[in-house]
Design a protein around this motif. Structure first.
Motif, mmCIF file in Angstrom:
data_model
loop_
_atom_site.group_PDB
_atom_site.id
_atom_site.type_symbol
_atom_site.label_atom_id
_atom_site.label_comp_id
_atom_site.label_asym_id
_atom_site.label_seq_id
_atom_site.Cartn_x
_atom_site.Cartn_y
_atom_site.Cartn_z
ATOM 1 N N ARG B 314 0.918 -1.162 0.007
ATOM 2 C CA ARG B 314 0.017 -0.085 -0.018
ATOM 3 C C ARG B 314 0.846 1.078 -0.068
ATOM 4 N NH1 ARG B 314 -5.572 -0.650 3.218
ATOM 5 N NH2 ARG B 314 -6.061 -3.052 2.550
ATOM 6 N N CYS B 315 2.109 1.043 0.750
ATOM 7 C CA CYS B 315 3.029 2.337 0.667
ATOM 8 C C CYS B 315 3.577 2.421 -0.585
ATOM 9 C CB CYS B 315 4.038 1.795 1.761
ATOM 10 S SG CYS B 315 4.767 0.449 1.381
ATOM 11 N N THR B 316 4.015 1.711 -1.267
ATOM 12 C CA THR B 316 4.476 1.702 -2.537
ATOM 13 C C THR B 316 3.431 2.128 -3.800
ATOM 14 O OG1 THR B 316 6.389 -0.052 -2.131
ATOM 15 C CG2 THR B 316 5.664 0.611 -4.390
ATOM 16 N N ILE B 333 12.229 -0.865 0.985
ATOM 17 C CA ILE B 333 13.109 -0.572 2.059
ATOM 18 C C ILE B 333 12.837 -1.227 3.263
ATOM 19 C CG2 ILE B 333 13.414 1.299 3.742
ATOM 20 C CD1 ILE B 333 14.297 2.069 1.017
ATOM 21 N N MET B 334 11.528 -1.736 3.683
ATOM 22 C CA MET B 334 11.238 -2.358 4.622
ATOM 23 C C MET B 334 11.794 -4.215 4.569
ATOM 24 S SD MET B 334 10.001 -0.162 6.287
ATOM 25 C CE MET B 334 10.279 -0.991 7.881
ATOM 26 N N MET B 335 11.538 -4.336 3.147
ATOM 27 C CA MET B 335 11.877 -5.868 3.052
ATOM 28 C C MET B 335 13.208 -5.946 3.063
ATOM 29 S SD MET B 335 9.205 -6.467 -0.189
ATOM 30 C CE MET B 335 9.577 -8.172 -0.449
ATOM 31 N N CYS B 385 0.343 2.937 5.586
ATOM 32 C CA CYS B 385 0.694 1.717 5.845
ATOM 33 C C CYS B 385 -0.393 1.383 6.898
ATOM 34 C CB CYS B 385 1.902 1.786 6.857
ATOM 35 S SG CYS B 385 2.291 0.073 7.421
ATOM 36 N N PRO B 386 -1.074 0.038 6.739
ATOM 37 C CA PRO B 386 -2.043 -0.129 7.828
ATOM 38 C C PRO B 386 -1.456 -0.740 9.165
ATOM 39 C CG PRO B 386 -1.634 -1.961 6.143
ATOM 40 C CD PRO B 386 -0.790 -0.707 5.593
ATOM 41 N N VAL B 387 -0.121 -0.924 9.241
ATOM 42 C CA VAL B 387 0.256 -1.260 10.447
ATOM 43 C C VAL B 387 1.377 -0.239 11.144
ATOM 44 C CG1 VAL B 387 -0.256 -3.794 10.451
ATOM 45 C CG2 VAL B 387 1.853 -2.847 9.341
ATOM 46 N N SER B 388 1.162 0.882 10.592
ATOM 47 C CA SER B 388 1.833 2.038 11.362
ATOM 48 C C SER B 388 3.542 1.979 11.212
ATOM 49 C CB SER B 388 1.518 2.147 12.938
ATOM 50 O OG SER B 388 0.472 2.233 13.338
ATOM 51 N N ILE B 389 3.696 1.507 9.933
ATOM 52 C CA ILE B 389 5.264 1.518 9.808
ATOM 53 C C ILE B 389 5.748 2.862 8.961
ATOM 54 C CG2 ILE B 389 7.019 0.472 8.157
ATOM 55 C CD1 ILE B 389 5.402 -2.130 8.681
ATOM 56 N N ASP B 390 6.861 3.448 9.339
ATOM 57 C CA ASP B 390 7.421 4.522 8.813
ATOM 58 C C ASP B 390 8.794 4.299 8.164
ATOM 59 O OD1 ASP B 390 8.443 6.921 8.439
ATOM 60 O OD2 ASP B 390 8.430 7.627 10.499
ATOM 61 N N PRO B 391 8.364 4.011 6.787
ATOM 62 C CA PRO B 391 9.803 3.744 6.066
ATOM 63 C C PRO B 391 10.440 4.920 5.800
ATOM 64 C CG PRO B 391 7.501 2.730 4.856
ATOM 65 C CD PRO B 391 7.280 3.758 6.051
ATOM 66 N N LEU B 392 9.903 5.963 5.606
ATOM 67 C CA LEU B 392 10.527 7.380 5.474
ATOM 68 C C LEU B 392 11.638 7.560 6.631
ATOM 69 C CD1 LEU B 392 10.878 10.025 4.409
ATOM 70 C CD2 LEU B 392 8.812 10.737 5.512
#
Ligand code: SF4
Ligand code: SF4
Lengths: 259, 442
Positions: B314-316, B333-335, B385-392
């Protein structure tokens, strides 16, 4: 146009209610200077007691910080804070969402505590207090679409003040398919304004301009000098500058007021 | 011999849960390879966020189809755990449907499990079609090749099999109940599995018992397998979504933390009384590295997020850089962060608890500079992000490393920063001209 500086008021022993933080774009960029002037005219008209720092203002440090240069950012911040604290500033208004965000959120941790508001929030308040009339007419029924600046919207949850002002202008506010929380960036943030974009299929501002054009607007309203530049470039790229104007909310209002 | 099944079941359970806890320990250790972050503030708000976002799935329904399907699978998963509890007790004690004493309520429970199981099957099929037949854009990005793709499908297959076994088990049970076989006393209500009954037509009781037992064993074995599969899968989010939303950012999204190590240095530089030649105190720790080039430089909460990421993309799909064909994908980035963290963890396991330099790092070996510089810091990924992740936050930490440790910013940005340093503006204008606009006409 009456533009008092902090230094001159200070010399007279006066303290304005608010500091108008102009920002680099608003001070130097030819397009953005028009926004600055429009906003000052509105302040004058409403009789707001304000001042600018003028030559004592320096870059807020936002582009340095987003580029990763925390050193430079903090040096800028500390210098600016010293100046502002020296004048005992309490309230700051700015037309740049990047300055707004940095001053509001990142300066407190470095000793700069101010009540920071964006110019659309401030203008909305002036309208509500009846200090600015908005006679209407100029934009009656015109299709205006509003582009959410990332650093005003998602970054700080300011979505409604600019929209309310557009509605108050009697204009028809048409939303793009990506708006509010899901608004698409203009492509300038994160220090991108100052460099070429990485390789891709398209520039971000073109994508965003296309989204705006889908709403068939007469005007694309912006609330950020950088978004303004990006959208203006996009409209030019599409050769639509004759039929679509890109304007800041402050400009819309000052024109409605015939200032 | 009479207790053989109970003993076997006990052993299976101990192995399944034991292996799982071993992995949980590893998970914890890896997450705390990250730097400290004090997130003990504002507990009420944090609990509220967790309840709303993880428990209440509030962010999922931004995309209604996926959202509703996900909620079905999620409720199915949570509720079926009650069934699992019964299975475990039955398995250990050799009882059958131990909760049956609840009577009408038990019938209601079993009936709703069955309906949920059916809905889950429907949802899983829809999910499979979206991934494999419709090929939604966010599922076919370059980072979704290989394991990430098969992982997603495996989960769907496992869920399908588990639900199938559950319904088969119930159907066989129901058949035995109607045949009046001892041990299978009448209990439960079977609105879905009753339609499987014709399959058992003409079978002897012992054959049906065999089917019932096989389905029962495979069902619980499957659940234990699934539990252990989690660690290796994006499916870890069913557990980590809770802590991750609890520790999620509470500040405005635009507020990027002020790097405290830098604050110290800046204070020293600005302090007119500081002695620039003063020798550093003997016991001062070596200066902290600015920014992040590897996973250990990130905060533990960022590492927790890497394990939490569901790879939903969803982020991408909201990312302006990605939408316009740039290399950056916040999901990647997260992966990458998770993959590198796993690599570091394995390295530590192999070297008796010590990390031995492997000549690799997150920067360059996983995440390229091109990706990092393409980010507009627009926060669209964070919002999505549905689970509050901050890739930024990871992107920004890595940019800090590039600029402050390596002086490796793109030339144009160096020019911009030089201007700020010398003129107080990102453009080469004189600070003394800042007020010129006030004099100009217009
Ligand atoms: S913040 Fe960066 S990574 Fe996230 S959506 Fe915006 S451009 Fe993409
Ligand atoms: S970071 Fe969030 S939105 Fe992006 S893929 Fe992972 S879970 Fe999905």
């Amino acid at each position: 146009m009456n533009v008092p500086t902090m230094a001159s008021l200070f010399a007279e022993g006066k303290q304005p209610e608010i500091l108008f933080w102009v920002g680099c774009a608003g001070s130097f960029d030819d397009r953005a200077k028009k926004i600055t002037k429009a906003f000052v005219k509105l302040l004058n008209k409403a009789g707001v007691s304000f001042a600018v720092l003028g030559t004592e203002e320096s870059c807020s440090g936002d582009p340095a910080k987003r580029a990763g240069n925390e050193f430079l950012f903090q040096m800028q911040a500390v210098t600016n804070i010293e100046v502002m604290n020296g004048y005992g500033i309490k309230k700051v208004v700015t037309a740049c969402p990047h300055c707004f965000n940095t001053l509001k959120n990142e300066y407190p941790g470095l000793g700069g505590n101010y009540d920071v508001v964006h110019h659309t929030q401030f203008l909305k308040q002036l309208v509500e207090e009846g200090k600015i009339g908005l006679k209407g007419g100029t934009y009656k029924g015109k299709r205006i679409t509003y582009h959410d600046p990332c650093y005003l919207g998602r970054a700080n949850d300011v979505y409604e003040a600019p929209r309310e002002l557009i509605r108050k202008l009697d204009a028809e506010l048409v939303e793009m398919k990506s708006c509010r929380q899901r608004g698409l960036c203009c492509g300038a943030g994160g220090a991108q304004m100052f460099k070429e974009a990485e390789k891709g299929d398209k520039e971000v501002n073109i994508e965003r301009t296309e989204q705006a054009m889908e709403t068939q607007p007469e005007i694309i309203a912006a609330a950020c000098p950088f978004c303004n530049t990006m959208m203006t470039d996009g409209v030019k790229n599409k050769e639509k500058e004759a039929s679509i104007a890109v304007m800041d909310i402050a400009e819309l209002m000052s024109e409605a007021e015939d200032l | 011999m009479e207790y053989l099944p109970n003993i076997l079941f006990g052993i299976l359970l101990v192995i399944g849960i034991g292996y799982f806890s071993r992995n949980v320990k590893k998970l914890r250790r890896n997450i705390f390879l990250g730097r400290d972050a004090d997130l003990s503030d504002n507990k009420p708000q944090r609990w509220k966020n967790m309840a709303r976002i993880a428990l209440g799935q509030s962010q999922m329904v931004v995309r209604p189809i996926a959202g509703i399907m996900h909620i079905i699978v999620y409720i199915g998963f949570v509720i079926i755990n009650i069934e699992v509890l019964e299975i475990i007790i039955d398995g250990l004690l050799g009882t059958h449907r131990i909760f049956a004493f609840m009577g009408g309520f038990y019938d209601f429970l079993i009936a709703s499990f069955e309906i949920l199981a059916l809905l889950v099957i429907v949802a899983v099929v829809v999910f499979w079609l979206r991934r494999n037949a419709l090929k939604l854009a966010r599922f076919v990005k370059p980072e979704m090749k290989g394991w990430p793709k098969s992982d997603a499908n495996w989960i769907l297959y496992i869920e399908l099999i588990l639900m199938g076994l559950f319904l088969t088990m119930n159907a066989a049970d129901y058949q035995l109940q109607q045949m009046g076989v001892a041990h299978y006393e009448e209990a439960g209500m079977f609105p879905v599995s009753q339609f499987i009954l014709p399959v058992f037509e003409g079978m002897s009781a012992s054959s049906v018992i065999l089917i019932e037992r096989i389905a029962w064993w495979l069902h619980i074995a499957g659940i234990l397998f699934f539990l252990n599969y989690l660690y290796y899968s994006k499916h870890l989010h069913i557990l980590l979504a809770f802590p991750n939303t609890y520790f999620g950012n509470l500040k405005p999204k635009g507020e990027f933390a002020n790097n405290e190590a830098v604050t110290k240095e800046v204070k020293l530089m600005m302090d007119p009384n500081a002695d620039p030649f003063a020798a550093p105190a003997e016991d001062t720790a070596p200066p902290e590295k600015f920014g992040a080039s590897d996973v250990q430089d990130l905060k533990w909460v960022q590492l927790l997020s890497a394990y939490t990421c569901t790879e939903c993309g969803r982020c991408t799909s909201e990312c302006p850089a990605n939408q316009t064909g740039k290399k950056l994908s916040p999901r990647k980035i997260m992966m990458d962060t998770r993959d590198r963290l796993e690599e570091v963890g394995k390295n530590i396991d192999k070297n008796k608890g010590e990390f031995v330099d492997d000549g690799k790092q997150l920067l360059d070996d996983y995440i390229s500079r091109e990706e990092l510089w393409a980010c507009t810091s627009c926060n669209a990924c964070v919002e999505a992000c549905p689970v509050s992740i901050d890739p930024l936050s990871i992107i920004m930490n890595m940019r800090q490393y590039l600029v402050m440790e390596q002086s490796a910013a793109p030339a144009e940005l160096n020019a911009m920063m030089g201007n700020i340093e010398n003129n107080g503006a990102p453009w080469p204008f004189n600070q003394m001209d800042r007020l010129n606009w006030a004099e100009e006409a217009g």
